[in-house]
Enzyme design. Structure first.
Site, PDB file in Angstrom:
ATOM      1  N   CYS A   1       0.584  -1.032  -0.102  1.00 18.32           N
ATOM      2  CA  CYS A   1       0.051   0.301  -0.045  1.00 18.32           C
ATOM      3  C   CYS A   1       0.789   0.970   0.073  1.00 18.32           C
ATOM      4  O   CYS A   1       0.778   1.888  -0.583  1.00 18.32           O
ATOM      5  CB  CYS A   1      -0.693   0.393   1.181  1.00 18.32           C
ATOM      6  SG  CYS A   1      -2.519  -1.473   1.482  1.00 18.32           S
TER       7      CYS A   1
HETATM    8  N1  LIG Z   1      -2.957  -6.360   2.143  1.00 15.65           N
HETATM    9  C1  LIG Z   1      -3.079  -5.711   2.589  1.00 15.65           C
HETATM   10  O1  LIG Z   1      -3.100  -5.548   3.530  1.00 15.65           O
HETATM   11  C2  LIG Z   1      -3.771  -4.286   1.740  1.00 15.65           C
HETATM   12  C3  LIG Z   1      -4.624  -3.361   2.412  1.00 15.65           C
HETATM   13  C4  LIG Z   1      -5.550  -2.619   2.331  1.00 15.65           C
HETATM   14  C5  LIG Z   1      -5.429  -2.212   0.802  1.00 15.65           C
HETATM   15  N2  LIG Z   1      -5.076  -3.589   0.271  1.00 15.65           N
HETATM   16  C6  LIG Z   1      -5.149  -3.450  -1.451  1.00 15.65           C
HETATM   17  O2  LIG Z   1      -6.595  -4.674  -1.673  1.00 15.65           O
HETATM   18  C7  LIG Z   1      -5.886  -5.537  -2.721  1.00 15.65           C
HETATM   19  C8  LIG Z   1      -6.250  -6.720  -3.121  1.00 15.65           C
HETATM   20  O3  LIG Z   1      -4.505  -6.756  -2.357  1.00 15.65           O
HETATM   21  P1  LIG Z   1      -3.709  -7.765  -1.470  1.00 15.65           P
HETATM   22  O4  LIG Z   1      -2.882  -7.727  -0.676  1.00 15.65           O
HETATM   23  O5  LIG Z   1      -5.314  -8.562  -0.921  1.00 15.65           O
HETATM   24  O6  LIG Z   1      -3.125  -8.647  -2.627  1.00 15.65           O
HETATM   25  P2  LIG Z   1      -2.578 -10.035  -3.084  1.00 15.65           P
HETATM   26  O7  LIG Z   1      -1.596 -10.378  -4.093  1.00 15.65           O
HETATM   27  O8  LIG Z   1      -2.918 -11.043  -1.632  1.00 15.65           O
HETATM   28  O9  LIG Z   1      -4.311 -11.079  -2.973  1.00 15.65           O
HETATM   29  C9  LIG Z   1      -4.533 -10.673  -5.255  1.00 15.65           C
HETATM   30  C10 LIG Z   1      -4.937 -12.199  -5.585  1.00 15.65           C
HETATM   31  O10 LIG Z   1      -6.081 -12.302  -6.069  1.00 15.65           O
HETATM   32  C11 LIG Z   1      -5.440 -12.459  -7.124  1.00 15.65           C
HETATM   33  N3  LIG Z   1      -6.297 -12.188  -8.973  1.00 15.65           N
HETATM   34  C12 LIG Z   1      -5.766 -11.436  -9.354  1.00 15.65           C
HETATM   35  N4  LIG Z   1      -6.124 -11.208 -10.899  1.00 15.65           N
HETATM   36  C13 LIG Z   1      -7.233 -11.611 -10.468  1.00 15.65           C
HETATM   37  C14 LIG Z   1      -8.755 -12.285 -11.183  1.00 15.65           C
HETATM   38  N5  LIG Z   1      -8.479 -11.708 -12.708  1.00 15.65           N
HETATM   39  N6  LIG Z   1      -9.477 -13.587 -11.054  1.00 15.65           N
HETATM   40  C15 LIG Z   1      -9.103 -13.167  -9.644  1.00 15.65           C
HETATM   41  N7  LIG Z   1      -8.367 -13.245  -8.886  1.00 15.65           N
HETATM   42  C16 LIG Z   1      -7.129 -12.587  -9.656  1.00 15.65           C
HETATM   43  C17 LIG Z   1      -4.225 -13.093  -6.643  1.00 15.65           C
HETATM   44  O11 LIG Z   1      -4.272 -14.425  -7.987  1.00 15.65           O
HETATM   45  C18 LIG Z   1      -3.801 -12.911  -5.513  1.00 15.65           C
HETATM   46  O12 LIG Z   1      -4.254 -14.190  -4.755  1.00 15.65           O
HETATM   47  C19 LIG Z   1      -5.007  -4.247  -3.385  1.00 15.65           C
HETATM   48  O13 LIG Z   1      -5.679  -2.849  -4.490  1.00 15.65           O
HETATM   49  C20 LIG Z   1      -4.682  -3.635  -2.572  1.00 15.65           C
HETATM   50  O14 LIG Z   1      -3.719  -2.282  -2.706  1.00 15.65           O
HETATM   51  C21 LIG Z   1      -4.584  -3.984  -0.085  1.00 15.65           C
END
Ligand SMILES: NC(=O)c1ccc[n+]([C@@H]2O[C@H](COP(=O)([O-])OP(=O)(O)OC[C@H]3O[C@@H](n4cnc5c(N)ncnc54)[C@H](O)[C@@H]3O)[C@@H](O)[C@H]2O)c1
Length: 504
Positions: free
Chosen positions: A342
């Site tokens: 983030c």
């Molecule tokens: N990790 C955090 O602490 C956090 C906190 C707040 C916001 N976010 C936001 O949340 C969002 C997700 O982050 P995350 O940390 O969970 O990411 P991540 O990489 O851990 O998980 C994302 C998942 O999406 C899957 N994916 C990708 N493309 C796909 C598709 N077309 N169809 C289905 N699945 C698909 C990937 O395989 C992966 O498992 C981002 O925008 C991030 O900025 C994350």
């Protein structure tokens, strides 16, 4: 005029209207009684009115049906992207007795979940198994989207190699979801992104590529060919055990009042408080403000840390003292550089978008400059510390302690430790690392280290032990006792007095 059965079949009023328009005789003589009484135009208007009433009725019943299903926890929840955000969210809904289906393109994740396993450290296999027992399933088959009532998108939003927003995960998801959309569903985007993404990127794809001519509900003008859309940012703080996920208020910006109402009912069933804002863009901007606030404040303390080091002052002592002020001060702490999905990434989504409005976000750029320089500052401090021991970094044995981007978590994304290891290797150091959360560090989007975790002993063999992540498991007293030299970028050795410690 007799309207043929195939036109009236299923009381398809638009077909009936078309038929009247095309087949109505010019003279009213041959018309049936009602048409003769009102004339074809009046009849058409009446039928149009009836049709509008019927579709509005159908649409409002879709709305109350969906709300009812949410309130009775019967709504089928589809979570797309089962990563750090999506998987815990899926488990939360499952705990609250919603039927949950997770969607991910990573077949390994789908298989692990199918076998009752977990790939996220803080989620135990028992939690997955218990969710499975309540009906949770995972799939990579998007056709199951049609059966869902609520579709929540939690896919990554990284920066590309030019430091610009990479929305490909969102657009790919939209392309995959659209053909399976049906009327009466709600779609919520949770991925962090710039203001405008939901309306300018997600909705156009969903509207253009669905097979049923559906549109997103706007201004509450309900028809039976609509779905609802909202943006609701994720606010997870990995590793934070003080605040329960349910206690983090959930910000929601619906495309119209109905979307907000359904999304609020939906999130209200797991979060104690929902906060409605006026639009998806306002919700998108809220998330960015939160992260930019952190990014800028961390840059400020990083800069002040470097000044304090020159002035022989301890910045951590000063921050702790300032934090005793009961108002107007919120403590942020310096470190070896920003990490995680983030804070190093999201602010640049806004600075990119701002250019469209002839605007430069100077605070974001400046904070980025300071924070990006921090790993280089750590390297310079390590070189200086070794120099005082009459050693060069070139050829020195260095143990990097902690590679996760912050303490006590298993997340390596954008970790400053990766940059630091690469820079140390570039300078000719023999680098080892230890991290209880990573037995091996292989290849990522921007690195390829192929290193195995070194055992946590025999610290005396290293010319320098460099603390990059202050995991709670480490015995810092023992480390300082055994090591020749400790460079501490996190103030992990606070309270330990030793000539061997160099703060940086
Ligand atoms: N990790 C955090 O602490 C956090 C906190 C707040 C916001 N976010 C936001 O949340 C969002 C997700 O982050 P995350 O940390 O969970 O990411 P991540 O990489 O851990 O998980 C994302 C998942 O999406 C899957 N994916 C990708 N493309 C796909 C598709 N077309 N169809 C289905 N699945 C698909 C990937 O395989 C992966 O498992 C981002 O925008 C991030 O900025 C994350």
């Amino acid at each position: 005029m007799l309207i043929p059965a195939h036109v009236t079949k299923g009381i398809n009023i638009p077909s009936i209207l078309d038929y009247i328009r095309n087949h109505c005789p010019k003279s009213t003589a041959k018309m049936p009684f009602v048409s003769r009484l009102f004339g074809p135009a009046a009849l058409a208007s009446m039928l149009k009115f009836v049709w509008k009433c019927m579709t509005t009725q159908l649409a409002s019943s879709l709305f109350s049906e969906l709300k009812g299903r949410v309130e009775s926890r019967k709504a089928k929840v589809g979570i797309i992207g089962l990563g750090y955000v999506g998987l815990p969210l899926a488990l939360l809904y499952s705990e609250q007795k919603f039927p949950v289906t997770g969607f991910d393109i990573d077949q390994r994740k789908v298989n692990t979940l199918a076998n009752g396993g977990s790939y996220i450290f803080r989620i135990s296999p028992e939690e997955i198994q218990s969710a499975k027992g309540s009906g949770f399933t995972a799939t990579s088959d998007y056709s199951a989207i049609t059966q869902m009532d609520a579709i929540i998108i939690c896919v990554p939003t990284p920066l590309n190699e030019y430091h610009e927003p990479d929305l490909s995960y969102i657009t790919n998801t939209a392309h995959a979801v659209a053909p399976h959309l049906r009327a009466g569903q709600i779609v919520v985007l949770e991925s962090t992104t710039y203001p405008g993404t939901t309306e300018e990127v997600l909705i156009p794809i969903l509207e253009k590529e669905n097979r049923a001519g559906l549109t997103a509900s706007r201004n509450g003008a309900a028809t039976d060919k609509q779905f609802w859309v909202a943006f609701s940012p994720e606010r997870e703080d990995p590793g934070n055990t003080q605040v329960a996920r349910q206690d983090i208020p959930k910000v929601i910006g619906g495309l119209d009042a109905q979307a907000s109402e359904i999304a609020a009912a939906f999130y209200g069933s797991i979060f104690r408080r929902t906060v409605l804002v006026s639009s998806p863009a306002a919700a998108e901007m809220t998330k960015l403000l939160e992260n930019i606030y952190r990014c800028v404040n961390i840059a400020l303390v990083n800069e002040l840390k470097m000044l304090c080091l020159r002035m022989n002052l301890n910045i951590w002592e000063i921050i702790d003292a300032a934090a005793t002020k009961p108002f107007g001060f919120h403590a942020f702490y310096p470190g070896p550089g920003l990490g995680g999905h983030c804070i190093p990434v999201d602010p640049f989504y806004l600075s990119w978008k701002a250019k469209e409005f002839d605007f430069r976000t100077k605070f974001i750029e400046l904070a980025g400059e300071v924070n990006v320089a921090m790993p280089y500052h750590v390297i310079a401090a390590t070189i200086g510390a070794l120099n005082r021991h009459k050693k060069a970094l070139n050829g020195a044995k260095v143990l990097v302690l902690g590679v996760a981007y912050k303490k006590d978590i298993d997340d390596l994304r954008e970790s400053p430790a990766l940059t630091i290891i690469e820079l140390l290797q570039k300078e000719g150091a023999q680098v080892s690392y230890n991290d209880p959360y990573f037995p091996f560090v292989g290849r990522g989007r921007k690195y390829d280290l192929q290193m195995k975790c070194a055992p946590l002993d025999n610290f005396g063999q290293y010319d320098c032990v460099l603390i990059v992540t202050d995991h709670s498991d480490y015995d810092y007293k023992k480390i300082v006792n055994q090591a020749q030299l400790v460079v501490d970028s996190r103030n992990a050795t606070r309270g330990i007095k030793s000539e061997k410690i160099v703060h940086c």
